[in-house]
Scaffold this active site. Structure first.
Site, mmCIF file in Angstrom:
data_model
loop_
_atom_site.group_PDB
_atom_site.id
_atom_site.type_symbol
_atom_site.label_atom_id
_atom_site.label_comp_id
_atom_site.label_asym_id
_atom_site.label_seq_id
_atom_site.Cartn_x
_atom_site.Cartn_y
_atom_site.Cartn_z
ATOM 1 C CG HIS A 1 -37.218 -39.371 -14.652
ATOM 2 N ND1 HIS A 1 -38.189 -38.491 -14.240
ATOM 3 C CD2 HIS A 1 -36.770 -38.898 -15.837
ATOM 4 C CE1 HIS A 1 -38.323 -37.528 -15.134
ATOM 5 N NE2 HIS A 1 -37.460 -37.749 -16.122
ATOM 6 C CG ASN B 1 -34.090 -33.486 -18.250
ATOM 7 O OD1 ASN B 1 -32.947 -33.071 -18.411
ATOM 8 N ND2 ASN B 1 -34.709 -34.227 -19.153
#
Ligand code: 5GP
Ligand code: ZN
Length: 104
Positions: free
Chosen positions: A95, A82
């Protein structure tokens, strides 16, 4: 900088790393959305994958993603980054989500 993943990388919360290498660590998501939900996080701060330019860090990040997928899934998984608030990013330290198995 007040970054929760920088603090996790530094060991401040005692989060268990399920895998790690020179440039990245992996730990279980606190709010799992699938049977396997592991976050793979570069040790150095960058805000998202679009901002991570260092080729060695990228290589180590993907190497750890592949190793987590091999060790914690049956070889079938989803990989999600994301990137940006509008696209669902809530923690602004790069991440990867490694997701596998039915939703929990
Ligand atoms: P994002 O929405 O930014 O792509 O994903 C951030 C993820 O980090 C979320 O799935 C959230 O559950 C997870 N998360 C947030 N804070 C913590 C924490 O302190 N520990 C762990 N293990 N995961 C966290
Ligand atoms: Zn950070």
């Amino acid at each position: 900088m007040d970054c929760i993943f920088c603090k996790i990388v530094a060991g401040e919360f005692g989060t268990e790393f399920v895998a790690e290498n020179q440039h990245a660590v992996a730990f279980r998501d606190i709010n799992p959305l699938a049977k396997v939900h592991i976050l793979v996080v570069p040790r150095n701060h960058s805000s998202n994958i679009a901002e991570l330019e260092d080729v060695e860090e990228l290589s180590e990040l993907f190497s750890l993603i592949r190793s987590v997928a091999a060790d914690f899934t049956d070889g079938q998984f989803r990989l999600q980054f994301n990137s940006g608030e509008k696209e669902g990013q809530t923690v602004f330290h790069t991440h990867a989500h490694v997701l596998s198995g039915r939703a929990v």
